[in-house]
Design an enzyme around this catalytic site. Sequence first.
Site, short mmCIF file in Angstrom:
data_model
loop_
_atom_site.label_atom_id
_atom_site.label_comp_id
_atom_site.label_asym_id
_atom_site.label_seq_id
_atom_site.Cartn_x
_atom_site.Cartn_y
_atom_site.Cartn_z
N CYS A 106 0.87 -1.19 0.00
CA CYS A 106 0.00 0.00 0.00
C CYS A 106 0.90 1.23 0.00
CB CYS A 106 -0.97 -0.03 1.18
SG CYS A 106 -0.18 0.01 2.80
N ASN A 121 2.39 1.53 4.29
CA ASN A 121 2.73 0.25 4.95
C ASN A 121 2.46 0.31 6.46
OD1 ASN A 121 5.65 -1.93 5.41
ND2 ASN A 121 3.56 -2.51 4.96
N CYS A 167 -1.20 0.80 7.42
CA CYS A 167 -2.63 0.50 7.59
C CYS A 167 -3.04 -0.75 6.79
CB CYS A 167 -3.50 1.68 7.18
SG CYS A 167 -3.29 3.14 8.23
N ARG A 168 -3.23 -0.59 5.47
CA ARG A 168 -3.83 -1.66 4.68
C ARG A 168 -2.93 -2.88 4.50
NH1 ARG A 168 -5.10 2.17 -0.23
NH2 ARG A 168 -3.21 3.08 0.67
N SER A 169 -1.68 -2.67 4.03
CA SER A 169 -0.85 -3.86 3.71
C SER A 169 -0.38 -4.65 4.94
CB SER A 169 0.31 -3.51 2.77
OG SER A 169 1.19 -2.59 3.36
N ASP A 175 -7.94 3.96 1.23
CA ASP A 175 -6.99 4.38 2.26
C ASP A 175 -7.75 4.87 3.49
OD1 ASP A 175 -5.07 5.60 3.75
OD2 ASP A 175 -4.18 6.71 2.08
P1 4NP Z 1 -1.70 2.86 4.14
O1 4NP Z 1 -2.28 4.24 4.73
O2 4NP Z 1 -1.19 3.19 2.75
O3 4NP Z 1 -2.86 1.95 4.13
O4 4NP Z 1 -0.57 2.42 5.09
C1 4NP Z 1 -1.54 5.44 4.76
C2 4NP Z 1 -0.64 5.66 5.78
C3 4NP Z 1 0.07 6.86 5.81
C4 4NP Z 1 -0.12 7.80 4.83
C5 4NP Z 1 -1.00 7.56 3.81
C6 4NP Z 1 -1.71 6.37 3.77
N1 4NP Z 1 0.59 9.03 4.87
O5 4NP Z 1 0.37 9.86 3.99
O6 4NP Z 1 1.39 9.24 5.79
#
Ligand code: 4NP
Length: 184
Positions: free
Chosen positions: A35, A38, A40-42, A153
């Site tokens: 994702c 790294n 939240c989702r992955s 997201d």
């Molecule tokens: P993820 O979520 O891609 O599911 O881990 C996010 C975590 C952090 C950010 C964006 C999405 N960020 O912009 O910091």
Amino acid sequence: IYEVLCFVDSLSQKQKTFHKNAIFAAMKKSILFVCLGNICRSPAAEGVMRHMAAKAGVSEMIEIDSAGTYSGHVGDLPDVRMRRAASQRGYELLHRARQIREEDFERFDMIIVMDDMNYETVHRLAPSRDEAAKIYRMREFFSRFPEWSYVPDPYYEGADGFELVLDMLEDACGNLLAKLTKRE
Ligand code: 4NP
């Protein structure tokens, strides 16, 4: 695979270990979930898949990891909101964030991205066309959620966003595991 494992289970301990290791080594698949951050989702996909593989008794057959396209959270544990939501469903998320690198295309059989932006970034990193064919979208494994073409997201969303992501990941990981363990 379940029938084969049942047969192997009926053997002596020594034969059982020998045959199980040989079967798993021959069938072993490695999967990298990707994702943006790294956190939240992955890492949640990694935790759900690990849990399901363990429950099905096929942990040794599947190598599972996760990574982000963005380096801003490298070294961090998953977001506390995701860890809390996941733990309520029995998943413990202990992954430390890392950024995807070109070598991951050599190491993994499948690279599964959460959304179209991840897809574009990972595709640009692929060293060849053959390696790019290892990239999949998580939505390809959905049997529910016909209205969604990606895993959204949840970072800037409320608690519902995390529950929706976990619902999607449970659906997709269950179908992915069934695909990997079914007889050819
Ligand atoms: P993820 O979520 O891609 O599911 O881990 C996010 C975590 C952090 C950010 C964006 C999405 N960020 O912009 O910091």
